[in-house]
Design a protein around this motif. Structure first.
Motif, mmCIF file in Angstrom:
data_model
loop_
_atom_site.group_PDB
_atom_site.id
_atom_site.type_symbol
_atom_site.label_atom_id
_atom_site.label_comp_id
_atom_site.label_asym_id
_atom_site.label_seq_id
_atom_site.Cartn_x
_atom_site.Cartn_y
_atom_site.Cartn_z
ATOM 1 N N SER A 50 0.797 -1.233 0.000
ATOM 2 C CA SER A 50 0.000 0.000 0.000
ATOM 3 C C SER A 50 0.828 1.281 0.000
ATOM 4 C CB SER A 50 -0.952 0.014 1.201
ATOM 5 O OG SER A 50 -0.215 -0.032 2.406
ATOM 6 N N VAL A 51 2.148 1.182 0.183
ATOM 7 C CA VAL A 51 3.009 2.361 0.212
ATOM 8 C C VAL A 51 4.027 2.247 -0.919
ATOM 9 C CG1 VAL A 51 4.647 3.693 1.587
ATOM 10 C CG2 VAL A 51 2.702 2.602 2.698
ATOM 11 N N ALA A 52 4.189 3.328 -1.681
ATOM 12 C CA ALA A 52 5.102 3.335 -2.824
ATOM 13 C C ALA A 52 6.562 3.371 -2.366
ATOM 14 C CB ALA A 52 4.812 4.541 -3.708
ATOM 15 N N ALA A 53 7.446 2.925 -3.247
ATOM 16 C CA ALA A 53 8.885 2.945 -2.968
ATOM 17 C C ALA A 53 9.350 4.386 -2.772
ATOM 18 C CB ALA A 53 9.645 2.296 -4.114
ATOM 19 N N GLY A 54 10.250 4.571 -1.798
ATOM 20 C CA GLY A 54 10.785 5.888 -1.500
ATOM 21 C C GLY A 54 10.035 6.619 -0.404
#
Length: 78
Positions: A50-54
């Motif tokens: 649910s959370v994007a890379a970075g």
């Protein structure tokens, strides 16, 4: 039978599990996992995408639960 010990009753109210914050390094949507780097530098494989890379993410018991704010960290030794 419920205990009458106030300390044990208080501890029973607290949520259990391991909670931490880390930066998402990569996301594998096919496997449903993310590689998260903790503030200690350790990388862990966590469930959830649910959370994007970075971005920073909250981890609860090895699962990404949502985005975390980018706040400074201070360590104090007592």
């Amino acid at each position: 039978m419920a205990t009458v010990n106030p300390w044990k009753r208080f501890i029973g109210l607290l949520p259990g599990g391991y909670r931490t914050v880390g930066e998402v390094i990569s996301v594998d949507a096919a496997a449903g996992t993310s590689v998260v780097e903790l503030r200690t530098g350790t990388r862990v494989l966590a469930r959830g995408t649910s959370v994007a890379a970075g971005q920073n993410a909250f981890l609860v018991d090895g699962q990404v639960t949502g985005p975390a704010p980018d706040l400074p960290q201070y360590d104090f030794e007592v």
